[in-house]
Scaffold this motif. Structure first.
Motif, PDB file in Angstrom:
ATOM      1  N   SER A 280      44.564-118.354   5.179  1.00  0.00           N
ATOM      2  CA  SER A 280      44.266-118.266   6.741  1.00  0.00           C
ATOM      3  C   SER A 280      44.013-119.583   7.391  1.00  0.00           C
ATOM      4  CB  SER A 280      42.967-117.426   6.882  1.00  0.00           C
ATOM      5  OG  SER A 280      42.639-117.632   8.320  1.00  0.00           O
ATOM      6  N   GLU A 281      43.184-120.356   6.425  1.00  0.00           N
ATOM      7  CA  GLU A 281      43.251-121.699   7.016  1.00  0.00           C
ATOM      8  C   GLU A 281      44.564-122.447   6.899  1.00  0.00           C
ATOM      9  OE1 GLU A 281      40.234-123.388   4.259  1.00  0.00           O
ATOM     10  OE2 GLU A 281      41.039-125.251   4.555  1.00  0.00           O
TER      11      GLU A 281
ATOM     12  N   LEU B 146      46.324-121.596  10.164  1.00  0.00           N
ATOM     13  CA  LEU B 146      45.579-122.350  11.183  1.00  0.00           C
ATOM     14  C   LEU B 146      46.319-123.614  11.411  1.00  0.00           C
ATOM     15  CD1 LEU B 146      43.568-122.506  13.655  1.00  0.00           C
ATOM     16  CD2 LEU B 146      42.141-123.351  11.769  1.00  0.00           C
ATOM     17  N   PHE B 147      46.078-124.312  10.291  1.00  0.00           N
ATOM     18  CA  PHE B 147      46.620-126.033  10.210  1.00  0.00           C
ATOM     19  C   PHE B 147      47.844-125.973  10.714  1.00  0.00           C
ATOM     20  CE2 PHE B 147      43.409-127.208   6.622  1.00  0.00           C
ATOM     21  CZ  PHE B 147      42.330-127.102   7.596  1.00  0.00           C
TER      22      PHE B 147
ATOM     23  N   ARG C  73      42.770-119.667   0.873  1.00  0.00           N
ATOM     24  CA  ARG C  73      42.546-120.494   2.155  1.00  0.00           C
ATOM     25  C   ARG C  73      43.812-120.195   2.806  1.00  0.00           C
ATOM     26  NH1 ARG C  73      41.510-126.390  -0.422  1.00  0.00           N
ATOM     27  NH2 ARG C  73      41.436-126.886   1.753  1.00  0.00           N
TER      28      ARG C  73
ATOM     29  N   GLU D  86      35.294-128.832   1.326  1.00  0.00           N
ATOM     30  CA  GLU D  86      36.032-127.927   0.782  1.00  0.00           C
ATOM     31  C   GLU D  86      35.543-127.450  -0.690  1.00  0.00           C
ATOM     32  OE1 GLU D  86      38.140-124.986  -1.094  1.00  0.00           O
ATOM     33  OE2 GLU D  86      38.429-126.911  -1.892  1.00  0.00           O
TER      34      GLU D  86
ATOM     35  N   LEU E 135      46.246-132.413   1.377  1.00  0.00           N
ATOM     36  CA  LEU E 135      44.958-131.834   1.290  1.00  0.00           C
ATOM     37  C   LEU E 135      44.680-131.229  -0.141  1.00  0.00           C
ATOM     38  CD1 LEU E 135      42.348-131.461   3.046  1.00  0.00           C
ATOM     39  CD2 LEU E 135      43.546-129.286   3.883  1.00  0.00           C
TER      40      LEU E 135
ATOM     41  N   HIS F 271      32.171-126.483  -0.554  1.00  0.00           N
ATOM     42  CA  HIS F 271      32.079-125.012  -0.112  1.00  0.00           C
ATOM     43  C   HIS F 271      32.620-124.091  -1.246  1.00  0.00           C
ATOM     44  CE1 HIS F 271      32.308-121.691   2.906  1.00  0.00           C
ATOM     45  NE2 HIS F 271      33.492-121.380   2.168  1.00  0.00           N
TER      46      HIS F 271
END
Lengths: 426, 224
Positions: free
Chosen positions: A328-329, A332-333, A326, A10, A346, A13
């Motif tokens: 949306s991430e 999802l998680f 993040r 990440e 994280l 990124h």
């Protein structure tokens, strides 16, 4: 898959956010290190100045001490011992005694256990006419110091005049245009000028000093002296003359004793005063150093927390931006069953890496700043003098904790998001 | 007790918003999803399809009614227990794929490892990605994939978790016909092989692959 691996990917990124976060930490670390460096450099410099001042003062005082010893010869707690039966009014009138005493007296005194006198100078003084020059002079025969038998040898206060030589007072060598090395006749004997004294404004200006034995021969007073000058008397009480008289009367009964000059006390006081002034100057310097340090410490005490809070807020904000990016991430998680704790971890692992990177960057940039701007702002001290390894390690260890604390709230907020809400709005 | 993988009974869910006040998204809905089922949940926008899907996926607590997944009510579990329960039993596929942008195809599919199922899924992942035609894309980032490939990766992630139920929200919404068809075929395969799929869709063609159709209007099921 590991949390650390995901955090590193990440970071790779989202480099800008990571770099900005690192910079926030680096600024906080640098401000702390540089503020500490400034205080340290001031402290070191003042210490050096004080140490230098102390050395200078010590040297000055030592030199003053030596000067004093010499001045005391003429002024100090010095006494004259005159022969038995000497009319003291004559001494006060003429400046020397007409009566004489055996030169052995001084030996007797030197071999005695007298403790109040440090230096003994036997003299033969007489006003004579210098027939070759048609003028009246004071002739003083001296033989230098007589060693005190029961004492350790001391540095002599007066150097003896060798046979065949004379020392001249100012008025004499000036009027006769004599200089060191010139030959001159005195009472039908040739002498070489060994020393020409500066003007003193006293009878010394018309005085000739010569070897005692030669003087005794010239004046036909072999083995006789008319005064013993006793120098640097050690007296425990104010009534020092009475103390010395008491001790001397046991050794040289009948002799007359007078103190030479009371300026000695003023000199001693001046010396003490000089010593106290120097000590005061050092104390003032130390106090100024302490005041300056306190001022800088109070500035640092305000500046460091302020910058710390600003950096904390910066990291917090950047982490919040990161979590928003993040979200949306995160949804999802949470949806696929990754636990809140793992999501919190994280973000905190990321912050830990930010803190570590920022801490290292802060230490390196501080070292660079001190190296580059050392001459202007850090009194020319080196990185090694201002940045200890311990401090650098503490910063590198503390900054990750600092960054984790700063990012705790947004990270916790992210980990507690409702996945349904995120996914429904996505 | 029922044998249904998901049993929804009298589910009601409402939302409050400042703009429109209280909105009843789902009203007293009953639905069963059994082993081998592939249900297409259809209806106009805002009829409550996604709300029903999220409630069925243990993601959205209902106001009233009950959701049982494999006989257990996930909303009676603690948050960590519910996360573990979801990871073990449910797989999700979304219209916008929800792939993690900085992880490769392989890593995105392997994400469910983090959910802590403890199973070694590497073999399953490799086989599935081969089946989905993604073998050559294993080290690619999502941004380097076509949308069809991205949705297949999302589908692989849902299946690889070992879940027996897939909840899919508009899985073909962003795909062209060809890619949409492939995804629907995979979902149908999954159901035929003993799984169950509940799919929200607007796509009329998608309905052709489902085994059952459920239509919703204004938060109510009008046809099963």
């Amino acid at each position: 898959m590991k949390i650390t691996g995901i955090a590193l990917k990440e970071i790779a990124h989202r480099k800008v956010n990571f770099l900005l976060s690192c910079l926030s930490v680096a600024v906080a670390a640098s401000v702390f290190i540089l503020a500490n460096g400034l205080l340290e450099s001031t402290s070191l410099q003042t210490e050096e100045i004080i140490a230098q001042k102390e050395i200078e003062t010590r040297n000055h005082m030592a030199s003053l001490e030596d000067d004093m010893r010499k001045h005391m010869k003429g002024l100090g707690f010095n006494i004259y011992i005159f022969p038995e039966g000497q009319d003291m009014s004559e001494v006060y009138d003429k400046g020397f005694a007409s009566k004489t005493m055996p030169e052995e007296y001084v030996t007797k005194l030197a071999n005695s256990s007298i403790v109040m006198i440090n230096h003994l100078l036997p003299t033969l003084t007489q006003k004579v006419t210098w027939p070759e020059q048609q003028r009246t002079v004071i002739l003083i025969g001296i033989r230098g110091e007589v060693p005190m038998a029961h004492r350790n040898p001391m540095k002599p206060l007066v150097d003896p005049v060798e046979q065949g030589f004379i020392a001249l007072g100012y008025e004499l060598h000036n009027a006769l245009k004599l200089k060191v090395g010139d030959k001159i006749m005195l009472l039908e004997k040739e002498f070489t000028v060994k020393m020409c004294h500066d003007e003193r404004g006293s009878k010394d200006d018309i005085t000739i000093w010569m070897n005692l034995t030669e003087c005794q021969e010239l004046l036909d007073k072999k083995g006789r002296i008319n005064a013993i000058l006793a120098l640097e008397c050690n007296c425990a009480t104010i009534d020092r003359l009475a103390e010395i008289r008491k001790e001397l009367s046991a050794i040289l009964p009948g002799t007359k004793i007078i103190e030479k000059g009371s300026q000695a006390l003023a000199r001693a006081e001046a010396r003490m005063s000089a010593k106290q002034t120097a000590a005061k100057q050092i104390a003032i310097l130390k106090s100024q150093r302490d005041a300056l340090r306190a001022k800088r410490e109070s500035l640092a005490a305000m500046l460091v927390p302020f910058i710390g809070i600003m950096s904390l807020a910066g990291i917090c904000l950047l982490t919040f931006i990161n979590t928003k990016d993040r979200i949306s991430e995160v949804g999802l998680f949470l949806a696929i069953g990754i636990k809140s704790g793992a999501i919190l971890a994280l973000f905190l692992v990321r912050s830990f890496i930010v803190g570590l990177g920022g801490g290292i960057l802060g230490v390196l940039s501080s070292a660079f700043i001190i190296r580059v701007a050392g001459g202007t702002y850090f009194n020319n001290y080196t990185v090694q003098q201002l940045m200890s390894v311990e401090l650098s390690l503490v910063i590198i260890i503390a900054m990750p904790v600092f960054a984790c604390l700063a990012s705790w709230i947004p990270s916790f907020w992210a980990s507690r998001q409702d996945p349904a809400e995120i996914l429904r709005n996505d | 007790m029922t044998d249904a993988l998901i049993h929804i009974k009298g589910l009601t869910k409402s939302y409050s918003s400042k703009a429109v006040g209280k909105v009843l998204a789902v009203q007293n809905v009953d639905l069963e999803l059994n082993k081998g089922d592939f249900i297409a949940l259809k209806g106009p926008s805002g009829c409550g399809k996604t709300t029903l899907l999220l409630a069925a996926g243990a993601l959205l607590s209902p106001d009233a009614g009950e959701v049982l997944i494999k006989g257990r009510n996930p909303y009676k579990l603690s948050q960590p227990e519910r996360s573990a329960f979801r990871a073990e039993n449910l797989g999700f596929v979304f219209q916008s794929f929800h792939l993690v942008p900085y992880l490769t195809v392989m890593e995105n599919v392997m994400l469910c490892e983090l959910a802590g199922s403890g199973k070694d899924i590497k073999t399953c992942v490799t086989e599935l990605l081969e089946k989905f035609g993604l073998t050559k894309r294993l080290k690619h980032l999502p941004s380097e994939l076509s949308v069809g490939e991205q949705q297949r990766v999302a589908l692989a992630r849902a299946i690889c978790s070992g879940a027996s139920i897939i909840l899919a929200d508009e899985p073909t919404g962003n795909l062209d016909t060809e890619n949409g068809k492939r995804v629907l075929e995979y979902l149908a395969d999954f159901a035929k092989n003993g799984g169950a799929v509940l799919m929200v869709t607007h796509d009329h063609n998608a309905g052709d692959y489902a085994f059952r159709h459920v239509d919703m209007v204004d938060g109510k099921i009008i046809q099963q």
